[in-house]
Write an enzyme that holds these catalytic residues in place. Structure first.
Site, short mmCIF file in Angstrom:
data_model
loop_
_atom_site.label_atom_id
_atom_site.label_comp_id
_atom_site.label_asym_id
_atom_site.label_seq_id
_atom_site.Cartn_x
_atom_site.Cartn_y
_atom_site.Cartn_z
N LYS A 32 -100.89 -0.16 -15.89
CA LYS A 32 -102.04 0.63 -15.45
C LYS A 32 -103.17 -0.26 -14.95
CE LYS A 32 -102.36 4.34 -17.66
NZ LYS A 32 -102.39 5.14 -18.86
N ARG A 102 -107.90 4.10 -22.03
CA ARG A 102 -106.45 4.38 -21.91
C ARG A 102 -105.66 3.17 -22.34
NH1 ARG A 102 -108.50 7.00 -17.10
NH2 ARG A 102 -107.65 9.11 -16.84
N GLY A 111 -95.52 7.83 -26.12
CA GLY A 111 -95.66 7.57 -27.55
C GLY A 111 -96.84 6.69 -27.87
N MET A 113 -100.97 5.58 -27.44
CA MET A 113 -102.16 6.39 -27.64
C MET A 113 -102.51 7.19 -26.39
SD MET A 113 -106.06 5.38 -28.52
CE MET A 113 -106.65 5.74 -26.88
N ARG A 355 -98.39 4.36 -10.24
CA ARG A 355 -97.28 3.60 -10.83
C ARG A 355 -96.00 4.06 -10.14
NH1 ARG A 355 -97.56 6.58 -16.74
NH2 ARG A 355 -97.34 8.72 -15.99
N HIS A 471 -61.84 4.15 -31.46
CA HIS A 471 -60.73 4.71 -30.67
C HIS A 471 -61.21 5.90 -29.85
CE1 HIS A 471 -57.29 7.48 -30.06
NE2 HIS A 471 -56.65 6.36 -29.76
N ARG A 577 -52.92 -0.10 -21.07
CA ARG A 577 -52.53 -0.18 -22.48
C ARG A 577 -51.22 0.58 -22.64
NH1 ARG A 577 -57.70 1.89 -22.04
NH2 ARG A 577 -59.44 0.60 -22.74
N ARG A 633 -50.75 -4.73 -20.17
CA ARG A 633 -50.71 -5.39 -21.47
C ARG A 633 -49.49 -4.90 -22.23
NH1 ARG A 633 -55.50 -4.14 -25.59
NH2 ARG A 633 -54.29 -2.24 -25.91
N GLU A 761 -58.88 -13.06 -27.03
CA GLU A 761 -59.56 -12.15 -27.96
C GLU A 761 -59.67 -12.73 -29.36
OE1 GLU A 761 -57.22 -8.51 -28.04
OE2 GLU A 761 -55.45 -9.65 -27.46
N SER A 780 -57.71 -12.79 -19.41
CA SER A 780 -58.55 -11.60 -19.42
C SER A 780 -59.21 -11.53 -20.80
CB SER A 780 -57.71 -10.35 -19.18
OG SER A 780 -58.54 -9.20 -19.15
N GLY A 782 -60.61 -9.97 -23.81
CA GLY A 782 -60.62 -8.70 -24.55
C GLY A 782 -61.80 -8.72 -25.50
N THR A 783 -62.98 -8.39 -24.98
CA THR A 783 -64.20 -8.62 -25.76
C THR A 783 -64.40 -7.62 -26.90
OG1 THR A 783 -65.41 -7.48 -24.00
CG2 THR A 783 -65.47 -9.90 -24.01
N CYS A 847 -61.80 -7.25 -19.80
CA CYS A 847 -61.27 -5.89 -19.82
C CYS A 847 -61.70 -5.12 -21.06
CB CYS A 847 -59.74 -5.89 -19.73
SG CYS A 847 -58.94 -6.75 -21.10
N TYR A 867 -63.46 -10.92 -12.03
CA TYR A 867 -63.53 -9.47 -11.98
C TYR A 867 -63.92 -8.92 -13.35
CZ TYR A 867 -58.97 -9.35 -14.34
OH TYR A 867 -57.95 -9.52 -15.24
#
Length: 895
Positions: A32, A102, A111, A113, A355, A471, A577, A633, A761, A780, A782-783, A847, A867
Site C-alpha cells: 500500500k 491503515r 486478516g 487490522m 494494487r 494411496h 505403475r 515400472r 528412491e 527417475s 521417486g521422491t 516421477c 523432465y
C-alpha cells in the site's frame, strides 16, 4: 538479532510533491505504502501522508513490543509536513487535520487490522470540523464513524454493540437508512457510543489525538500476530519476518454531501478478465460503506447499470472521466490489472490505493494473453503472470461460491475439483451403483490398491486417514477425481453404514458434496460450476512450451489416463505403475494364483495367464503415446497387498482358486511384514522371483513390436527397476530384461530400441549413484519414497503430526507436497551430479507427486533434470511451472 544502526529512516513521506518511496520499495514500505508513493510520483491526486516501515514491525517484536527510539520524532516531523501541505493542524480546535491509519504488508493479507478513518476527532475538534465545512451533520457522522472503527479495531469492542445503538436511534426516528439521520441524531449516537466504550473497556474513549494515533499504530503492529493473520500466513507461506507497514494519510471525505462519493474499481473485470471498467461507488459515503452492505452500491459505468441504478458516469460525469484517465494511466504504468480505491470530495477525485487486483484463474489467463496481444507485456511476462496451481480451477468443476452449504468436516485438499453424490462405503458398491447411472462418493477410512475399481467409478473420494501422498490422494489425482484425505474429524462405521462429524450423522445413500481444492466436505447437494477452457488456454500453453527446457510427462497406466495426458500436452509417460493393472477383475485371480503357488512351475503357470493381459495393456499405451517415451515400472508393492483381508473375502477367493481358507490364511501370514514398505518389494521381488519381471519384460517387448508392425512407428520403452539400493541389484535385474529382449527379438525377427533404468528412491542409491549409473540408461527420482526414507517417515501416518511441524516452523511445508530442498533435494542433487559424472548425458527425471508441484519443479530446473512426470490433470500446471522456472533460471544467469 543485531539492532538496526542509529539514524535509520523509519518513516517515508508521500504526496504533496515530496515522495521518498516508490513501487520498487514494496518490501520496506509494504504494497500500500509503495503504491501510494508511486501514484503520487506519476502525478495522480493522492492525499499526502507517510509510511512507517516494515522494519519497525520487526524491531517492535524483536524488542519486547518497544518502538525504535527515533520513531516518535520522525512521525512528528512527517505529520508536520502533512499539516503544512493541507493547511490544517493535528488536534487544532478550529481547523483540525484528520488522518486515516491503515496496515500494509508487502503482499495483500486479509486478516490484518482494518482501516481507521477520521482519526483526530474528539469532543472539541468535531465542532471545528463542522464549522470549517459548514456542515455539523457531516462532522458528527464522521465522529461516530471514528469511534465505531477505533472502538472495534483498536479497543476490541464488539462491532455489533455499535450497530445496535444506531439501529435503536433509527427506530426511534423512523429512519430506514443512515443518511436520513440528522446532526442531532449523530450527536446522540456519539454520546451512547462513548458511554458504551467506557462500560466495555473501563476507560473513557481517548480524547487526545496523539494517544489515538499511537494506539492505532500499535494496533496495526499487534494485528500482525493475531490468529487470523497467523493462519493466513501459514496457508500462503508468508514469513513472519516480513512484517507489516503502517500508512498514515490525510483524510479526504466522501460523506460531505451529494457531490461526494467513495468507490472501489478494477481496471478489468476480475471474474472474466474482459477489458471493461468494473466497480461500484456510493454517493455521500466513506470507504467502509461500499463493502459493509448497509447501502447498495451503484455501478460506475452506464453500460453495466440497470434501469433503476444511477451510474457514476451519469451522476458525476467530470469525476468519472478523470477516473477513466486514471484507469488508463495506472494500467500503462503497472502493466497489470489494478484494484483501485478512490474518494470524490466536493467534485474532486482523490486516489487512496492501487494494487494488482485479485482475479479468478479464467480472468488471470485472459488478462495475461490480452495484455501480451495489446503490447503492454511480452510473452515471457504473460507466462509469468499466471499462477500454475490456479489452472486447477480451469480443469475441474468448482463449487458455486454463491451456493449455500453446510460444512460437515474438513480434511486435506488431496485432489482438486468438486463432486456431489450419494455416500457408499465400499468399492464394490461404488462400482455397482455407478453402473446404474448413480453419482457416488466413496467414503473409506483409508483406501488400498484393491479399491481401485470403486475409486474409478466414484465421482469423488473421502478418507479419514492418510496424507497428501497417501494411496487415495495419489490415485485420485491420477484419475482426476476430487479427493479429501485425512478428514480425521469424521468417524466411519462400516457396520452401521454411517459417517459422523460435528454432531451430524450421514447414512449410506445420503448425499454429500466435497471440495477437493479446500479439503471440505458438505452435507447435501451444493451447486457446482463446470470448467470451461478458452482459446486463451491453448495460447498461453503454447507460449509456455516455447520457453520451458524440461519435458513434461504423465503418470498413467490406463488408456483413459494416457488419453487425458495427451489431451493436456504430455510428452510421454514418466511412470506406469504396473501393479494397478493387476487389480482388474480379469487378472486378480491369476495374480493370487501366482502368489499361492508353492513352486516356480506354479508361478509360471499363473504368470502365463497374465501375459496376454499385460501385453494388451502395454500395446494400448504405446499406441496412444504414438512414439513418445513410455516408462514402465516393473512390479513394486509387496505381494501381500494383492491378497484379500476380510474372512468373507478370503473364503470367496479360496473357493475361486480351488483351495481352502486355511491355506489362504497361512500364505497371507507368511507374506505379512512388520514394515512392508521397507520389506520384500521392488527389485527384491524381481530377484527372489525373476519369473515375474521376465513375464512383464516379455509383455513390454511383444507389445512394442506389435505396435511397431501395426503403425510403422516403433515405440521406445523405458523399463524401470524399482527400489534399487545396490548396483548388483540392478545388474541382476537388467541382465534378466536384456535376456528376455534378445529372446523376443529373435522370435519376432525384428528389434526395437529400449532403455533400462532405475528409480532413485533410497538414500543409498543416491549416495552410490555413480556406480549405479554404470548399469543404467536413466534415473527417475521417486521422491514419494525418497522423502519417506530420507526423513524416516510413513507418508500414510505422518499426516497426524506434520501439520504441527509446519505450524511450529520445524518444516516450512509438508515435504510430501513440496520437496524438502535441504534434505531430499540434497539427495537428488548428489545423485544427479554423481550419475552424470559417471555417465555424461544420463537422462534424469522425477516421477513422484512432486512432479506436479510448481516449487518442486523450480528445484528440478535448478538441478538440471530432463523432465518431470505428474498426474494427467497436473500436466498443464507442470508445463506452465516448468516455463516459469526456465525463465527465472535464465534471468538469474544474466543478472
Amino acid at each position: 538479532m543485531t539492532p538496526p544502526p542509529a539514524g535509520t529512516q523509519w518513516v517515508y513521506s508521500f504526496g504533496a510533491d515530496h515522495n521518498e518511496g516508490g513501487a520498487a520499495m514494496r518490501d520496506l514500505l509494504g504494497g500500500k505504502g509503495a503504491n501510494l508513493a508511486e501514484m503520487a510520483s506519476i502525478g495522480l491526486p493522492v492525499p499526502p501522508g507517510f509510511t512507517i516501515t516494515t522494519e519497525v514491525c520487526t524491531a517492535f517484536y524483536d524488542n519486547d513490543r518497544k518502538y525504535p527510539p527515533e520513531l516518535e520524532a520522525q512521525v512528528r516531523s512527517a505529520l508536520a509536513r502533512i499539516e503544512a501541505s493541507v493547511g490544517r493542524r493535528f488536534g487544532d480546535r478550529h481547523k483540525p487535520l484528520l488522518v486515516s491509519v491503515r496496515s500494509g504488508a508487502r503482499v495483500s493479507m486479509p486478516g490484518m487490522m482494518d482501516t481507521v478513518l477520521n482519526l483526530g476527532l474528539n469532543d472539541v475538534t468535531v465542532e471545528g470540523l463542522g464549522a470549517a465545512a459548514e456542515d455539523s451533520r457531516f462532522a458528527w457522522d464522521s465522529y461516530r464513524r471514528f469511534i465505531q472503527m477505533y472502538g472495534s479495531v483498536v479497543l476490541g469492542v464488539d462491532h455489533h454493540r455499535f450497530e445496535e445503538i444506531i439501529e435503536h436511534v433509527k427506530i426511534d426516528e423512523g429512519a430506514i437508512e443512515d443518511t436520513a439521520l440528522t446532526a442531532q441524531d449523530w450527536h446522540r449516537v456519539v454520546t451512547a457510543y462513548k458511554d458504551m466504550v467506557e462500560e466495555e473497556t473501563g476507560k473513557p474513549f481517548p480524547q487526545d489525538p496523539e494517544e489515538q494515533l499511537w494506539g492505532a499504530i500499535g494496533a496495526v503492529f499487534g494485528s500482525w500476530m493475531n490468529p487470523r493473520a497467523l493462519t493466513y500466513r501459514r496457508l500462503h507461506d508468508i514469513p513472519a519476518a516480513w512484517g507489516t507497514a503502517v500508512n498514515v494519510q490525510a483524510m479526504v471525505f466522501g460523506n460531505m454531501g451529494a457531490d461526494c462519493a467513495t468507490g472501489v474499481c478494477f481496471t478489468r473485470d476480475p471474474s472474466t478478465g474482459e477489458n471493461m471498467f468494473y466497480g461500484e461507488y456510493l454517493v455521500n459515503a466513506q470507504g467502509e460503506d461500499v463493502v459493509a452492505g448497509i447501502r447498495t452500491p451503484q455501478p460506475l459505468s452506464a453500460a453495466r447499470a440497470q434501469p433503476d441504478e444511477t451510474p457514476m458516469e451519469t451522476a458525476m460525469p467530470a469525476a468519472y472521466q478523470e477516473l477513466l484517465a486514471v484507469r488508463a494511466k495506472l494500467e500503462q504504468h503497472y502493466r497489470d490489472m489494478q484494484d483501485i480505491e478512490f474518494t470524490v470530495q466536493q467534485g474532486k477525485l482523490f486516489m487512496l490505493q492501487t494494487r494488482n487486483g485479485k482475479r479468478t484463474a479464467a480472468a488471470s489467463l485472459k488478462i495475461a494473453v490480452d495484455m501480451a496481444r495489446e503490447g503492454l507485456i511480452d510473452e515471457p511476462e504473460a507466462v509469468r503472470r499466471v499462477n500454475p496451481t490456479s489452472l486447477d480451477q480451469l480443469l475441474h468443476p468448482m463449487l458455486d461460491p454463491k451456493s449455500p452449504r453446510v460444512l460437515l468436516a474438513k480434511g486435506l485438499p488431496a485432489s482438486p475439483g468438486a463432486a456431489c453424490g450419494v455416500v457408499v462405503f465400499s468399492a464394490d458398491e461404488a462400482e455397482s451403483r455407478a453402473q446404474k447411472g448413480e453419482a457416488v462418493i466413496l467414503v473409506r477410512i483409508e483406501t488400498s490398491p484393491e479399491d481401485i475399481h470403486g475409486m474409478h467409478a466414484a465421482r469423488g473420494i473421502v478418507t479419514t486417514r492418510g496424507g497428501m501422498t497417501s494411496h487415495a490422494a495419489v490415485v485420485a489425482r491420477g484419475m482426476g477425481r476430487p479427493c479429501v484425505a485425512g478428514a480425521g474429524g469424521i468417524a466411519v462405521d462400516y457396520n452401521a453404514q454411517t459417517m459422523r462429524a460435528g454432531g451430524k450423522v450421514v447414512q449410506a445413500g445420503e448425499t454429500i458434496t466435497l471440495d477437493g481444492a479446500s479439503g471440505e466436505v458438505f452435507v447435501g447437494n451444493v451447486a457446482m460450476i463446470e470448467p470451461a477452457m478458452s482459446g486463451d488456454f491453448g495460447t498461453l500453453m503454447g507460449w509456455a512450451d516455447k520457453f520451458r527446457r524440461m519435458g513434461v510427462r504423465a503418470n498413467a497406466e490406463t488408456p483413459l489416463d494416457a488419453e487425458t495426458a495427451r489431451k493436456f500436452g504430455a510428452e510421454g509417460i514418466g511412470l506406469c505403475r504396473t501393479e494397478h493393472m493387476f487389480f482388474d477383475p480379469e487378472r486378480i485371480g491369476a495374480v493370487r494364483q501366482m502368489i499361492m503357488a508353492h513352486d516356480e512351475a506354479g508361478r509360471r503357470a499363473a504368470l502365463a495367464r497374465l501375459l496376454p493381459h499385460q501385453r494388451a495393456d502395454f500395446q494400448q499405451l504405446f499406441t496412444i503415446m504414438a512414439g513418445l517415451p513410455v516408462t514402465i515400472r516393473l512390479l513394486d508393492p509387496p505381494l501381500h497387498e494383492f491378497l484379500p483381508h476380510g474372512e468373507a473375502d478370503l473364503a470367496a477367493v479360496a473357493e475361486a482358486l480351488g483351495t481352502d481358507v486355511e491355506a489362504m490364511r497361512t500364505r497371507a501370514a507368511e507374506l505379512a511384514e512388520a514394515n512392508p514398505m521397507l520389506g520384500h518389494r521392488g527389485c527384491r521381488l524381481g530377484i527372489s522371483f525373476p519369473e515375474i519381471y521376465e513375464m512383464q519384460a516379455r509383455a513390454i517387448f511383444e507389445g512394442a513390436l506389435a505396435v511397431a508392425a501395426e503403425t510403422g512407428r516403433a515405440p521406445v520403452p523405458e523399463i524401470m527397476i524399482p527400489l534399487v539400493g545396490m548396483v548388483r541389484e540392478l545388474e541382476l535385474t537388467r541382465a534378466e530384461v536384456d535376456r528376455v529382449a534378445a529372446e523376443v527379438f529373435a522370435e519376432a525377427g525384428s528389434t526395437i530400441e529400449y532403455h533400462v533404468g532405475t528409480m532413485i528412491e533410497l538414500p543409498r542409491a543416491a549416495l552410490t549413484a555413480d556406480a549405479i549409473a554404470g548399469c543404467a540408461d536413466f534415473f527417475s527420482f521417486g521422491t514419494n519414497d525418497l522423502t519417506q526414507t530420507v526423513f524416516g517417515l510413513s507418508r500414510d501416518d505422518a499426516g497426524k503430526f506434520l501439520p504441527f511441524y509446519v505450524d511450529k516452523g520445524i518444516l516450512p511445508k509438508d515435504p510430501f507436497i513440496s520437496i524438502d530442498v535441504e534434505g531430499v533435494g540434497a539427495m537428488v542433487r548428489i545423485a544427479a551430479e554423481k550419475g552424470r559424472a559417471a555417465k555424461p548425458g544420463l537422462k534424469l527425471g522425477i516421477c513422484g507427486e512432486h512432479g506436479g508441484d510448481p516449487a518442486s519443479i523450480a528445484f528440478c530446473e535448478q538441478v538440471g533434470l530432463d523432465y518431470v512426470s505428474c498426474s494427467p490433470y497436473r500436466v498443464p500446471v507442470a508445463r506452465l511451472a516448468a516455463a516459469q522456472a526456465a525463465l527465472e533460471t535464465a534471468e538469474d544467469r544474466t543478472a
